[in-house]
Design a protein around this motif. Structure first.
Motif, short mmCIF file in Angstrom:
data_model
loop_
_atom_site.label_atom_id
_atom_site.label_comp_id
_atom_site.label_asym_id
_atom_site.label_seq_id
_atom_site.Cartn_x
_atom_site.Cartn_y
_atom_site.Cartn_z
N ALA B 149 19.83 33.16 25.69
CA ALA B 149 19.68 34.83 25.52
C ALA B 149 20.76 35.50 25.18
CB ALA B 149 18.80 35.48 27.02
N ALA B 150 21.87 35.04 25.81
CA ALA B 150 23.17 35.49 25.33
C ALA B 150 23.58 35.24 24.12
CB ALA B 150 24.33 34.98 26.48
N ALA B 151 23.33 33.69 23.78
CA ALA B 151 23.58 33.49 22.13
C ALA B 151 22.55 34.16 21.26
CB ALA B 151 23.21 32.08 22.10
N ALA B 152 21.56 34.72 21.60
CA ALA B 152 20.59 35.46 20.82
C ALA B 152 21.13 36.79 20.66
CB ALA B 152 18.95 35.19 21.19
N GLY B 153 21.71 37.12 21.87
CA GLY B 153 22.34 38.52 22.00
C GLY B 153 23.16 38.89 20.96
N VAL B 154 24.19 37.86 21.16
CA VAL B 154 25.56 38.15 20.19
C VAL B 154 25.26 37.70 18.64
CG1 VAL B 154 27.67 36.68 19.70
CG2 VAL B 154 27.06 37.12 22.15
N LEU B 155 24.17 36.92 18.63
CA LEU B 155 23.72 36.67 17.12
C LEU B 155 23.02 37.89 16.54
CD1 LEU B 155 24.41 33.98 15.59
CD2 LEU B 155 22.06 33.40 16.06
N THR B 156 22.12 38.36 17.06
CA THR B 156 21.59 39.42 16.53
C THR B 156 22.06 40.59 16.49
OG1 THR B 156 20.41 39.84 18.86
CG2 THR B 156 19.06 38.50 16.96
N GLY B 157 23.08 40.75 17.46
CA GLY B 157 23.83 42.09 17.58
C GLY B 157 25.05 42.06 16.61
N GLY B 158 25.57 40.89 16.48
CA GLY B 158 26.33 40.76 15.26
C GLY B 158 25.93 40.96 13.87
N TRP B 159 24.48 40.25 13.76
CA TRP B 159 23.94 40.39 12.50
C TRP B 159 23.53 41.95 12.13
CZ3 TRP B 159 18.99 42.37 10.77
CH2 TRP B 159 18.53 41.53 9.51
N LEU B 160 23.27 42.60 13.17
CA LEU B 160 22.80 43.95 12.80
C LEU B 160 23.86 44.81 12.64
CD1 LEU B 160 20.39 46.31 12.89
CD2 LEU B 160 21.18 46.59 15.23
#
Lengths: 255, 227
Positions: B149-160
């Motif tokens: 979940a942390a990986a997905a949060g960092v990845l999607t937040g960075g992408w956005l």
């Protein structure tokens, strides 16, 4: 009859979520970026005061933090299935309705804690930079409740309900894509939901209830638009939870 | 165990959803592009930003979802071999979808209005460089942060943020040098090739780091997603 199990489920889900390092790491990380961008927003507080800066900060919080909020809630329901505790939970006094609603309320409330902390840090920065403590304090809660909370509840409900049928990574991808397409992309670029009632990013409520705002000053949303947007978001959040509950019950019958 | 048998086994474990997702992402971007009347730019965005994000999220989940992790770690080579196979197949499916998508769109003349000013072979860095970076950053973050979940949060937040603040990123030399989505916003930038090579190098670096971390299976057992 259901109040006590509900309290228990909400509290257990709250504690599980609030103790996850991932929740703090992701949301505080995104919060640092939001506070940094706050310093770059061209506030003209002398001319507009806290009437403009507080709702603008609420909108900035809502810009990217809901993505982390949704992603961190998405694995809550599938987790029970992955850990194979579904049958055990079904034997407990709480009904499946109580379990799903309690999961939503508890996990969403816990994930709100770092979001609220980031919001407060930004408000403190505003007060330290521009003063106007009383006006900032008076506007802080209304701005959060009207601009942030409906969208976060909308995101939270869909993030609990959708992974009941979708794999978590697929939901996370669709969710961030939706957030960018339906909230941030300009309507002039592609067909999008941006600048409609159905925008959990909070722009409609911000302009409708805080007319001094700087954001999208060209938009002319009335308070009726703002109320309709909030009502629509909350209605859809409820519908998502009901649909999720029905699907979960069907899945239990099939198991 | 023959290679063919291993490929079939790992393909089944990766799952059809992760394998067909890149193709569906490209179809969605193509549809949006046709609706908006700007298919070249939207297809480029799909190739450069959509497929890599899907691969990164799926990669993070692949590492976290191993239910027989303790058994895997007890075998010679640990979990590293299985992780390599699965991430390789995932990357292969994303690369295949990108190549086919690029080929079909080029043949139909849909990409001509938004192409980088390089040869068609070098232009494949449009999708290859961000795919390497995001596709490997996802599993690397899942391993380092010990949480999918942390990986997905960092990845999607960075992408956005990369999309939402692309003006700031492109105007800041330190960010522009490794901005992964340059083609979507400025395909004829004079530093296009140099920045693509930097992004590709970062992806390779992430892959090397991931490989070395996978040697130590204890990282995985301490994850919040551990079985």
């Amino acid at each position: 009859m259901t109040a006590r199990p509900m309290r228990g489920v909400v509290w257990a889900e709250f504690l599980m979520q609030v103790r996850r390092p991932a929740v703090w790491l992701v949301l505080l990380g995104l919060g640092v970026l939001s506070v940094t961008s706050l310093a770059r927003v061209p506030f003209d507080v002398r001319a507009r005061g806290a009437d403009a800066s507080v709702p603008e900060w609420a909108f900035l919080v809502q810009f990217v933090l809901p993505v982390g909020f949704g992603v961190l809630l998405a694995d809550r329901y599938p987790r029970d299935r992955r850990l194979r505790v579904g049958e055990l939970l079904r034997s407990a006094p709480a009904s499946d309705t109580v379990r799903l609603c309690g999961k939503f309320l508890g996990a969403a409330a816990a994930t709100l804690v770092p979001v609220a902390l980031v919001y407060l840090v930004g408000l403190a920065w505003l007060v330290a930079t521009y003063g106007d403590f009383v006006a900032t304090a008076l506007l802080a809660l209304p701005a959060f409740v009207l601009v942030n909370l409906p969208g976060l509840l909308f995101v939270g409900a869909f993030s609990i309900a959708c992974p009941i049928v979708l794999p978590v990574p697929l939901y996370q991808f669709l969710f961030v894509g939706y957030w960018f397409w339906g909230n941030i992309l300009s309507p002039g670029d592609v067909p999008t939901l941006t600048d409609t009632w159905l925008t959990p990013i909070g722009g409609v409520a911000q302009v409708a209830f805080f007319p001094a705002t700087l954001h999208r000053a060209e938009a002319h949303w009335s308070t009726v638009d703002g109320a309709a947007s909030i009502a629509l978001l909350l209605l859809l959040a409820g519908a998502a939870l009901v649909a999720g509950l029905l699907v979960a019950r069907w899945q239990q019958r099939e198991d | 165990m023959t290679i063919r048998w291993r490929v079939r086994l790992e393909l089944a474990l990766v799952g059809p959803a992760a394998l067909i997702a890149p193709g569906l992402v490209l179809l969605a971007f193509a549809g949006l592009g046709l609706l908006s009347g700007r298919p070249a730019r939207l297809l480029t965005a799909g190739l450069e930003t959509g497929v890599p994000l899907a691969a990164g999220l799926a990669g993070a989940a692949l590492l976290a979802d191993e239910r027989a992790l303790e058994l895997q770690l007890s075998l010679p080579g640990g979990f590293r071999s299985a992780a390599r196979w699965r991430l390789g197949l995932l990357a292969g499916a994303a690369a295949l979808a990108s190549l086919v998508g690029w080929g079909l769109a080029s043949a139909a003349g849909l990409l001509a209005a938004w192409l980088p000013a390089v040869s068609p072979v070098v232009a494949q860095l449009t999708w290859l460089a961000p795919l390497a970076l995001l596709g490997l950053a996802g599993p690397l973050l899942a391993l380092v942060l010990r949480s999918r979940a942390a990986a997905a949060g960092v990845l999607t937040g960075g992408w956005l943020l990369a999309h939402a603040l692309h003006d700031v990123a492109l105007g800041t030399p330190a960010l522009r040098a490794w901005f992964p989505f340059l083609t979507t916003y400025d395909p004829i930038a004079p530093d296009w090739l140099a920045t693509r090579l930097v992004v590709l190098a970062l992806g390779i670096g992430a892959g090397l780091l991931l490989g070395s971390l996978l040697r130590d299976g204890e990282w995985l057992l301490r994850s919040e997603d551990a079985p």
